[in-house]
Motif scaffolding. Structure first.
Motif, short mmCIF file in Angstrom:
data_model
loop_
_atom_site.label_atom_id
_atom_site.label_comp_id
_atom_site.label_asym_id
_atom_site.label_seq_id
_atom_site.Cartn_x
_atom_site.Cartn_y
_atom_site.Cartn_z
N TYR A 115 55.94 29.92 16.65
CA TYR A 115 55.26 29.04 15.70
C TYR A 115 55.67 29.36 14.26
N ASP A 116 55.66 30.63 13.93
CA ASP A 116 56.04 31.05 12.57
C ASP A 116 57.52 30.78 12.32
N ALA A 117 58.35 31.04 13.32
CA ALA A 117 59.79 30.89 13.14
C ALA A 117 60.16 29.46 12.78
N LYS A 118 59.59 28.51 13.48
CA LYS A 118 59.93 27.11 13.21
C LYS A 118 59.42 26.69 11.83
N GLY A 119 58.16 26.96 11.52
CA GLY A 119 57.60 26.53 10.25
C GLY A 119 58.20 27.21 9.05
N LEU A 120 58.56 28.50 9.20
CA LEU A 120 59.16 29.22 8.09
C LEU A 120 60.62 28.85 7.89
N LEU A 121 61.32 28.49 8.99
CA LEU A 121 62.71 28.07 8.85
C LEU A 121 62.79 26.73 8.10
N THR A 122 61.92 25.80 8.42
CA THR A 122 61.95 24.52 7.70
C THR A 122 61.63 24.72 6.22
#
Length: 633
Positions: free
Chosen positions: A462-469
């Motif tokens: 969850y964090d990886a996707k939101g932080l990458l965007t």
């Protein structure tokens, strides 16, 4: 005339340094004159003619050399170490090589935008020995980039003559190895320089390709004035004095009656008056006293755009979440380019970009040669030409080969001359998978030390996707760490649509009042494992998620509640994130502590390959012992 004036001011102590281009003026003037005003040019420190030909205002130029606020770097850099989008000039850094790759990136953006433009970049004969030179030529050749690589061969790299620098007859011969068209030109003949370069530019605009130009010339003064020219044989100086490009061109103009003594005198008087008036303005400006903007100018200010999560969720792995974030960012940003080794048809060694070529094409999903430094510099060039770039390091360990452009170009450009680096570097990292010393490092501390870089290190899908965007939306350079040991072992419910998460906000995973545990990346999972085995431990467990910016306020709040702090990191102990967190807590929360701050980390050795050795290296087993010991303090 500007040069002569600067040499006087240097002797008077009114400027600190001067790199003379006397004897080489025809190259800068000729090349710049052949380019259009909207075509980028990347000069070096002897290319004053680039700035005068582009009509850069002299008061600003003089203020730049004196470190005044109205210069191009607000006193933060000297000489021609700056760029200006207004005049499409991108200056050098002292580490000469990266600007060649930056030219590649600028040219690539022009190709992708359909602009029929040429980019010109300068280097000296000494710079052709640097790896960045070869990387940049190879990239330009493979991608058919419209770059003029201009070598000013002036005989000496500081005091080292050319016969001690290379063995080929002409530096233009180096183009053959890269399949690049190349020419050797009399760099002291302004007509030959302009005519040849103008002709090539016309051709390149319609038939994009790189061209290597070697300009034979000579530097009549020292590398910089302090070094002098005692190492140069006097007969060699005399020989080249007779080839002075300005004097010979003046004689040509006189003989062809294009100018006469009267016109020349008028021109000189006008220029002298302009120089004097401009110097008066620059000298009249006060020294910089206001330092309030120093910290604020390290990063380009940006407003976080929050995109709410949608209600549809899927249980996916960390690697899938990163791939989704990347794919949805590619859909949202038409100007986003992905670059990396084997990321196109193969989909990358971890298959993060599998299927991307079919969706976005090879123009935007680009396999690169194995040349980390050149590609990171290329990413900077894309940013300068107003595109976005994401670069995948095949393994985070390999970023060492691209360290220079990250810490000296990307990190410093906005602070130096207000130019952001809209670049994300993806860093598959970490141990626990038996990959040994060159595929297992978690090297985030190399970059948290460097002002101007943002560092992100998620532990969950969850964090990886939101932080990458968010990283891709951010106009500043971001190092995005992805623990490869978590790629396929960690699952989580993740929204299927596009969303973002803010930088600088830690996540509380467990709450308790006995102790504060701080970690990130794989360390968070070790901490959760330990707490599951020790249910009696009531702990605040904080996942940092981003290391720069760092959410110290959440840590302070927790420590003030619990009175005890233990920090767990996968990296080796000395000089890591844990050290700074510990120091900041000691400085700001000392009176709340009931025990010394404890740090737990990997051994001070390279990462070993054999499983038993790697298990001993990593701190997972030591963490429980240290946690219980601190609780009992």
């Amino acid at each position: 005339m500007i040069e002569e004036k600067m040499l006087v001011l240097l002797r008077q102590g009114k400027i600190s340094k001067w790199f003379s281009g006397i004897g080489q003026e025809a190259i800068a003037v000729g090349v710049t004159s052949a380019l259009k005003a909207d075509e980028y040019i990347l000069p070096m420190h002897r290319n004053l003619g680039v700035f005068t030909t582009r009509n850069v205002p002299l008061p600003r130029l003089f203020a730049q050399w004196q470190g005044k606020a109205s210069g191009f770097t607000k006193g933060r850099d000297r000489s021609f170490h700056f760029g200006t989008q207004e005049y499409k000039i991108i200056g050098m850094i002292s580490h000469l090589g990266p600007q060649l790759g930056v030219a590649d990136g600028i040219a690539l953006a022009d190709i992708l935008k359909g602009n029929k433009r040429v980019t010109a970049v300068f280097t000296g004969e000494g710079g052709t020995s640097e790896g960045d030179f070869h990387e940049a030529l190879n990239i330009a050749s493979v991608w058919d980039l419209p770059v003029l690589f201009c070598i000013e061969n002036n005989g000496y790299g500081l005091s080292t003559p050319t016969n001690e620098q290379y063995r080929c007859d002409n530096l233009s011969d180096k183009g053959v190895g890269y399949g690049i068209e190349s020419y050797t030109i009399d760099g002291n003949n302004i007509l030959e320089v302009f005519t040849k370069v103008a002709s090539l530019c016309e051709s390149i605009r319609t038939n994009p390709r790189p061209v290597l130009l070697e300009f034979k010339t000579f530097r009549m003064r020292g590398h910089e004035e302090a070094s002098g020219t005692k190492y140069v044989p006097s007969e060699l100086l005399s020989k080249w004095q007779e080839k002075d490009p300005i004097e010979n061109y003046r004689q040509f103009l006189m003989e062809t009656e294009i100018i006469d003594e009267e016109l020349q005198s008028e021109l000189q008087q006008d220029i002298e008056q302009e120089i004097s008036a401009s110097l008066k303005i620059a000298f009249g400006e006060n020294e910089i006293e206001d330092v309030s903007e120093e910290i604020g100018d390290v990063f380009k200010s940006s407003v976080y755009q929050h995109f709410k999560v949608n209600t549809e969720i899927k249980n996916i792995r960390l690697v899938d979440a990163i791939s989704e974030g990347l794919r949805q960012s590619m859909e949202r940003h038409d100007d986003l380019v992905l670059m990396g080794q084997d990321i196109a048809d193969y989909g990358g060694v971890f298959k993060v970009t599998e299927g991307f070529v079919g969706a976005f094409g090879k123009d935007r999903v680009r396999n690169t040669p194995i040349c980390e430094s050149g590609i990171i510099a290329t990413a900077m060039g894309l940013s300068i030409n107003r595109m976005k770039a994401v670069v995948e390091m095949q393994f985070a360990d390999f970023v060492s080969s691209g360290f220079n452009p990250i810490v000296n170009y990307l990190a410093k450009s906005h602070y130096r001359w207000n130019e952001p680096a809209d670049v994300v570097i993806r860093m598959p990292c970490g141990g626990g998978v038996g990959a040994g010393p060159f595929h297992s490092q978690t090297n985030e501390a190399w970059f948290t030390k460097t002002p101007g870089l943002k560092v992100v290190y998620p532990a969950f899908p969850y964090d990886a996707k939101g932080l990458l965007t968010t990283a891709i939306n951010d106009p500043n350079p971001v190092l995005f760490f992805e623990h490869k040991g978590l790629y396929r072992s960690t699952y989580q419910d993740v929204p299927s649509g596009y969303y973002t998460l803010p930088f600088g906000k830690a996540s509380f995973l467990r709450e308790g009042d006995a102790i504060t545990i701080v970690s990130y990346g794989l360390g968070i999972h070790w901490a959760l494992e330990t707490l599951d085995k020790q249910p009696q431990v009531q702990a605040d467990l904080i996942d940092l998620r981003t290391l720069m910016p760092l959410d110290m306020e959440s840590i302070y709040t927790s420590v003030k509640k619990t009175g005890k702090l233990i920090i767990l990191q996968e990296d080796s102990l000395f000089g890591g994130i844990a050290s700074d967190v510990s120091a900041l807590v000691m400085e700001n929360c000392f009176e709340y502590l009931d025990a010394p701050v404890r740090r737990v980390a990997s051994l001070e050795t390279p990462i070993p390959f054999a499983k038993n050795l790697e298990d001993n290296y990593l701190p997972i087993h030591r963490f429980q012992k240290e946690l219980l010991s601190l609780l009992a303090y």
